[in-house]
Design a protein around this motif. Sequence first.
Motif, short mmCIF file in Angstrom:
data_model
loop_
_atom_site.label_atom_id
_atom_site.label_comp_id
_atom_site.label_asym_id
_atom_site.label_seq_id
_atom_site.Cartn_x
_atom_site.Cartn_y
_atom_site.Cartn_z
N PHE A 184 0.83 -1.21 0.00
CA PHE A 184 0.00 0.00 0.00
C PHE A 184 0.86 1.26 0.00
O PHE A 184 0.46 2.29 -0.54
N GLY A 185 2.03 1.19 0.60
CA GLY A 185 2.95 2.32 0.52
C GLY A 185 3.32 2.64 -0.91
O GLY A 185 3.42 3.81 -1.31
N MET A 186 3.54 1.60 -1.72
CA MET A 186 3.87 1.81 -3.13
C MET A 186 2.67 2.38 -3.90
O MET A 186 2.84 3.24 -4.77
N ILE A 187 1.47 1.91 -3.55
CA ILE A 187 0.27 2.47 -4.17
C ILE A 187 0.15 3.95 -3.84
O ILE A 187 -0.19 4.78 -4.71
N MET A 188 0.44 4.33 -2.60
CA MET A 188 0.35 5.74 -2.22
C MET A 188 1.38 6.58 -2.96
O MET A 188 1.13 7.75 -3.29
N ARG A 189 2.54 6.01 -3.25
CA ARG A 189 3.52 6.72 -4.07
C ARG A 189 2.94 7.01 -5.45
O ARG A 189 3.10 8.11 -6.00
N CYS A 190 2.31 5.99 -6.04
CA CYS A 190 1.71 6.19 -7.36
C CYS A 190 0.66 7.29 -7.31
O CYS A 190 0.60 8.15 -8.20
N ILE A 191 -0.18 7.26 -6.29
CA ILE A 191 -1.22 8.29 -6.13
C ILE A 191 -0.58 9.67 -6.02
O ILE A 191 -1.04 10.64 -6.64
N ALA A 192 0.50 9.77 -5.25
CA ALA A 192 1.17 11.06 -5.06
C ALA A 192 1.73 11.59 -6.37
O ALA A 192 1.79 12.81 -6.58
N HIS A 193 2.13 10.68 -7.26
CA HIS A 193 2.66 11.07 -8.57
C HIS A 193 1.56 11.18 -9.63
O HIS A 193 1.87 11.33 -10.82
N LYS A 194 0.29 11.08 -9.20
CA LYS A 194 -0.85 11.17 -10.12
C LYS A 194 -0.82 10.05 -11.16
O LYS A 194 -1.25 10.23 -12.30
N MET A 195 -0.35 8.88 -10.75
CA MET A 195 -0.26 7.73 -11.64
C MET A 195 -1.40 6.77 -11.29
O MET A 195 -1.47 6.27 -10.17
N PRO A 196 -2.31 6.49 -12.23
CA PRO A 196 -3.43 5.59 -11.95
C PRO A 196 -2.96 4.22 -11.50
O PRO A 196 -1.95 3.69 -11.98
N SER A 197 -3.71 3.64 -10.56
CA SER A 197 -3.35 2.34 -10.01
C SER A 197 -4.62 1.61 -9.59
O SER A 197 -5.73 2.15 -9.69
N ALA A 198 -4.45 0.37 -9.12
CA ALA A 198 -5.60 -0.41 -8.69
C ALA A 198 -5.17 -1.38 -7.60
O ALA A 198 -4.02 -1.80 -7.53
N VAL A 199 -6.12 -1.72 -6.74
CA VAL A 199 -5.91 -2.69 -5.67
C VAL A 199 -7.00 -3.76 -5.78
O VAL A 199 -8.18 -3.44 -5.91
N VAL A 200 -6.58 -5.02 -5.75
CA VAL A 200 -7.53 -6.12 -5.65
C VAL A 200 -7.14 -6.90 -4.39
O VAL A 200 -6.04 -7.44 -4.30
N GLN A 201 -8.05 -6.94 -3.42
CA GLN A 201 -7.78 -7.62 -2.16
C GLN A 201 -8.39 -9.01 -2.15
O GLN A 201 -9.58 -9.19 -2.38
N PHE A 202 -7.52 -10.00 -1.91
CA PHE A 202 -7.97 -11.37 -1.74
C PHE A 202 -8.02 -11.67 -0.24
O PHE A 202 -7.36 -11.03 0.56
#
Length: 211
Positions: A57-75
Motif C-alpha cells: 500500500f505504501g507503493m500504491i500511495m507513491r503512485c497516487i502522489a505522482h498522479k499515476m493511476p493504479s488499482a488494488v484487488v484484495q484477496f
Amino acid sequence: MSDTPKKDAPIDDEARHASKMAKKKAARDRMMATKDGEKGLIIIHTGPGKGKSSSGFGMIMRCIAHKMPSAVVQFIKGGWQTGERTLIEENFSDLCQFYAMGEGFTWETQDKARDIAAAKAGWEKAKEMIRDDRNTMVLLDEINIALRYEYLDLAEVVEFLQTEKPPMTHVVLTGRNAKEELIEIADLVTEMGQIKHPFRAGIKAQKGVEF
C-alpha cells in the motif's frame, strides 16, 4: 616531545571523511550511469513477518502522489474495512480503483467453495486491472494466500503475468509462502522476517497498526 594531540586533528578527520565519501559518490555515480532501463516489475512481498501489505500500500500511495493511476484487488481479507481502503475510496478513487473481493480468512468463512469462488472472482478482476495499461501499478493483496490454499491455478497466474501483463505495468503480490514459480519470474522479491510480534504477548490486532 609532547603527547598532546594536534589541534588540527578534527580537521584531519573531517578531510578523511570527505575524501571517503567523495570516493563512494564517484563509485555510486559510475554504477548509476549503467542503470538507465525501465520496465514494469513483478514485485513480491512475502515471509512470516508483518509489513507485506503495508509495503504494497505504501507503493500504491507513491503512485497516487505522482498522479499515476493504479488499482488494488484484495484477496482473503476483503471483508475487513481497513484504513487503507477507507483512505483510498474516500479521497483517491479517481486515481486508484479498489476492489475488496475476499470475504475473510478461511477459518472465518468455513466454506471452501465460497472462498474459491471469491478468489476466482478476485483473479478475474485482477486480470482486468492488469490488462488496462492505464494502470501504472496493480496491487494483488494476499493473493499468495489464495495460491497457497490452491483457490487459484498457479500455472494460470504465472502464465498470465508472463504473457499478458503490459510491459510497463508493475504488479505487486503480497502474502506469506509465495510459490517458487512466482519467485522465479519476479523482478523484486522481499521476505519479511519476524523477530517479535505483540500477538504472542496476548495483544490483539489494533487499528492503525494492523488495519
